[in-house]
Design a protein around this motif. Structure first.
Motif, PDB file in Angstrom:
ATOM      1  N   LYS A 126      -1.985  -9.577 -11.047  1.00 49.56           N
ATOM      2  CA  LYS A 126      -2.294  -8.895  -9.787  1.00 49.56           C
ATOM      3  C   LYS A 126      -2.836  -7.479 -10.011  1.00 49.56           C
ATOM      4  CE  LYS A 126      -0.361  -7.560  -5.395  1.00 49.56           C
ATOM      5  NZ  LYS A 126       0.811  -7.395  -4.574  1.00 49.56           N
ATOM      6  N   LYS A 127      -2.359  -6.801 -11.069  1.00 46.55           N
ATOM      7  CA  LYS A 127      -2.829  -5.439 -11.334  1.00 46.55           C
ATOM      8  C   LYS A 127      -4.325  -5.425 -11.622  1.00 46.55           C
ATOM      9  CE  LYS A 127      -2.210  -1.563 -14.504  1.00 46.55           C
ATOM     10  NZ  LYS A 127      -3.142  -0.769 -13.827  1.00 46.55           N
ATOM     11  N   LYS A 128      -4.798  -6.383 -12.398  1.00 48.44           N
ATOM     12  CA  LYS A 128      -6.229  -6.443 -12.723  1.00 48.44           C
ATOM     13  C   LYS A 128      -7.041  -6.763 -11.473  1.00 48.44           C
ATOM     14  CE  LYS A 128      -5.471  -7.627 -17.515  1.00 48.44           C
ATOM     15  NZ  LYS A 128      -5.581  -8.651 -18.537  1.00 48.44           N
ATOM     16  N   PHE A 129      -6.515  -7.651 -10.626  1.00 49.95           N
ATOM     17  CA  PHE A 129      -7.205  -7.951  -9.379  1.00 49.95           C
ATOM     18  C   PHE A 129      -7.241  -6.727  -8.472  1.00 49.95           C
ATOM     19  CE2 PHE A 129      -6.820 -12.583 -10.106  1.00 49.95           C
ATOM     20  CZ  PHE A 129      -8.126 -12.907  -9.824  1.00 49.95           C
ATOM     21  N   CYS A 130      -6.171  -5.944  -8.490  1.00 49.50           N
ATOM     22  CA  CYS A 130      -6.141  -4.748  -7.661  1.00 49.50           C
ATOM     23  C   CYS A 130      -7.214  -3.757  -8.112  1.00 49.50           C
ATOM     24  CB  CYS A 130      -4.752  -4.117  -7.717  1.00 49.50           C
ATOM     25  SG  CYS A 130      -4.429  -2.965  -6.378  1.00 49.50           S
ATOM     26  N   VAL A 131      -7.456  -3.676  -9.407  1.00 41.66           N
ATOM     27  CA  VAL A 131      -8.524  -2.808  -9.916  1.00 41.66           C
ATOM     28  C   VAL A 131      -9.877  -3.314  -9.422  1.00 41.66           C
ATOM     29  CG1 VAL A 131      -9.701  -2.047 -12.015  1.00 41.66           C
ATOM     30  CG2 VAL A 131      -7.209  -2.054 -11.930  1.00 41.66           C
ATOM     31  N   LEU A 132     -10.076  -4.639  -9.458  1.00 42.98           N
ATOM     32  CA  LEU A 132     -11.331  -5.209  -8.970  1.00 42.98           C
ATOM     33  C   LEU A 132     -11.482  -5.013  -7.461  1.00 42.98           C
ATOM     34  CD1 LEU A 132     -11.452  -8.466 -11.074  1.00 42.98           C
ATOM     35  CD2 LEU A 132     -12.924  -6.475 -11.309  1.00 42.98           C
ATOM     36  N   MET A 133     -10.372  -5.111  -6.730  1.00 41.68           N
ATOM     37  CA  MET A 133     -10.431  -4.879  -5.287  1.00 41.68           C
ATOM     38  C   MET A 133     -10.749  -3.420  -4.982  1.00 41.68           C
ATOM     39  SD  MET A 133      -7.496  -7.253  -3.655  1.00 41.68           S
ATOM     40  CE  MET A 133      -6.353  -7.356  -4.997  1.00 41.68           C
ATOM     41  N   LYS A 134     -10.254  -2.507  -5.820  1.00 44.74           N
ATOM     42  CA  LYS A 134     -10.582  -1.092  -5.649  1.00 44.74           C
ATOM     43  C   LYS A 134     -12.079  -0.888  -5.855  1.00 44.74           C
ATOM     44  CE  LYS A 134      -9.387   3.515  -7.274  1.00 44.74           C
ATOM     45  NZ  LYS A 134      -8.532   4.278  -8.185  1.00 44.74           N
ATOM     46  N   TYR A 135     -12.646  -1.584  -6.834  1.00 42.68           N
ATOM     47  CA  TYR A 135     -14.093  -1.519  -7.072  1.00 42.68           C
ATOM     48  C   TYR A 135     -14.845  -1.979  -5.820  1.00 42.68           C
ATOM     49  CZ  TYR A 135     -18.675  -2.957  -8.775  1.00 42.68           C
ATOM     50  OH  TYR A 135     -20.017  -3.134  -8.924  1.00 42.68           O
ATOM     51  N   CYS A 149      -3.858  -4.589  -0.509  1.00 40.77           N
ATOM     52  CA  CYS A 149      -4.511  -3.582  -1.359  1.00 40.77           C
ATOM     53  C   CYS A 149      -5.473  -2.731  -0.542  1.00 40.77           C
ATOM     54  CB  CYS A 149      -5.250  -4.249  -2.510  1.00 40.77           C
ATOM     55  SG  CYS A 149      -4.169  -4.671  -3.886  1.00 40.77           S
ATOM     56  N   TYR A 150      -6.251  -3.360   0.324  1.00 41.63           N
ATOM     57  CA  TYR A 150      -7.198  -2.607   1.142  1.00 41.63           C
ATOM     58  C   TYR A 150      -6.470  -1.639   2.081  1.00 41.63           C
ATOM     59  CZ  TYR A 150     -11.870  -4.295   0.045  1.00 41.63           C
ATOM     60  OH  TYR A 150     -13.070  -4.526  -0.567  1.00 41.63           O
ATOM     61  N   ALA A 151      -5.341  -2.068   2.650  1.00 43.01           N
ATOM     62  CA  ALA A 151      -4.571  -1.191   3.531  1.00 43.01           C
ATOM     63  C   ALA A 151      -4.067   0.019   2.754  1.00 43.01           C
ATOM     64  CB  ALA A 151      -3.400  -1.953   4.144  1.00 43.01           C
ATOM     65  N   LYS A 152      -3.636  -0.206   1.524  1.00 43.54           N
ATOM     66  CA  LYS A 152      -3.171   0.889   0.679  1.00 43.54           C
ATOM     67  C   LYS A 152      -4.313   1.860   0.380  1.00 43.54           C
ATOM     68  CE  LYS A 152      -2.228   0.448  -3.790  1.00 43.54           C
ATOM     69  NZ  LYS A 152      -1.605   0.072  -5.054  1.00 43.54           N
ATOM     70  N   PHE A 153      -5.494   1.322   0.081  1.00 43.42           N
ATOM     71  CA  PHE A 153      -6.644   2.173  -0.207  1.00 43.42           C
ATOM     72  C   PHE A 153      -7.067   2.973   1.022  1.00 43.42           C
ATOM     73  CE2 PHE A 153      -7.921  -1.214  -3.507  1.00 43.42           C
ATOM     74  CZ  PHE A 153      -7.070  -0.669  -4.448  1.00 43.42           C
ATOM     75  N   ARG A 154      -7.004   2.355   2.197  1.00 42.86           N
ATOM     76  CA  ARG A 154      -7.379   3.055   3.428  1.00 42.86           C
ATOM     77  C   ARG A 154      -6.433   4.209   3.734  1.00 42.86           C
ATOM     78  NH1 ARG A 154      -7.938  -2.366   5.712  1.00 42.86           N
ATOM     79  NH2 ARG A 154     -10.094  -2.977   5.389  1.00 42.86           N
ATOM     80  N   GLU A 201      -1.280   1.060  -9.660  1.00 42.56           N
ATOM     81  CA  GLU A 201       0.042   0.781 -10.219  1.00 42.56           C
ATOM     82  C   GLU A 201       0.998   0.384  -9.099  1.00 42.56           C
ATOM     83  OE1 GLU A 201       0.874   0.961 -13.520  1.00 42.56           O
ATOM     84  OE2 GLU A 201      -1.225   1.398 -13.929  1.00 42.56           O
ATOM     85  N   ASP A 202       1.982  -0.428  -9.428  1.00 42.25           N
ATOM     86  CA  ASP A 202       3.021  -0.763  -8.465  1.00 42.25           C
ATOM     87  C   ASP A 202       3.910   0.447  -8.258  1.00 42.25           C
ATOM     88  OD1 ASP A 202       2.220  -3.333  -8.015  1.00 42.25           O
ATOM     89  OD2 ASP A 202       3.552  -4.210  -9.509  1.00 42.25           O
ATOM     90  N   GLY A 203       4.297   0.680  -7.024  1.00 36.24           N
ATOM     91  CA  GLY A 203       5.144   1.821  -6.713  1.00 36.24           C
ATOM     92  C   GLY A 203       6.611   1.504  -6.926  1.00 36.24           C
TER      93      GLY A 203
END
Length: 73
Positions: A3-12, A44-49, A56-58
Motif C-alpha cells: 500500500k505504501k508504494k501505491f500511495c506514492v503513485l497516488m501522490k504522483y 489517500c486523496y482525502a489525506k492529500f487534500r 508514511e502511515d501515521g
C-alpha cells in the motif's frame, strides 16, 4: 505491491491533477495483476487534500504492542 508504494503513485497522480477515477484507471493499466480498492484511493486523496503529503502511515491510538516473553505466557 504494498500500500505504501501505491500511495506514492497516488501522490504522483494527485500532483499531476488527476482525479480518483483517472488515478484508478492509470494504476489499473500499469498494474493489472494487483487490485486496489477505490476506497484506498479516496482515503489517500482525502489525506492529500488536507495537506498531509506524507506517504508514511501515521501513529495510531490504541493498545500498545506487548513483548511476548516466557513471563507473559
Amino acid at each position: 505491491m504494498d500500500k505504501k508504494k501505491f500511495c506514492v503513485l497516488m501522490k504522483y497522480c494527485f500532483l499531476k491533477g488527476k482525479n480518483t477515477v483517472e488515478a484508478k484507471t492509470f494504476l489499473g493499466a500499469e498494474f493489472p495483476n494487483t487490485a486496489l480498492a477505490k476506497s484506498a484511493i479516496n482515503d489517500c486523496y482525502a489525506k492529500f487534500r488536507r495537506g498531509e503529503m506524507s506517504t508514511e502511515d501515521g501513529e495510531r491510538s490504541g493498545r500498545p504492542k506487548e513483548v511476548v516473553t516466557d513471563e507473559n505466557i
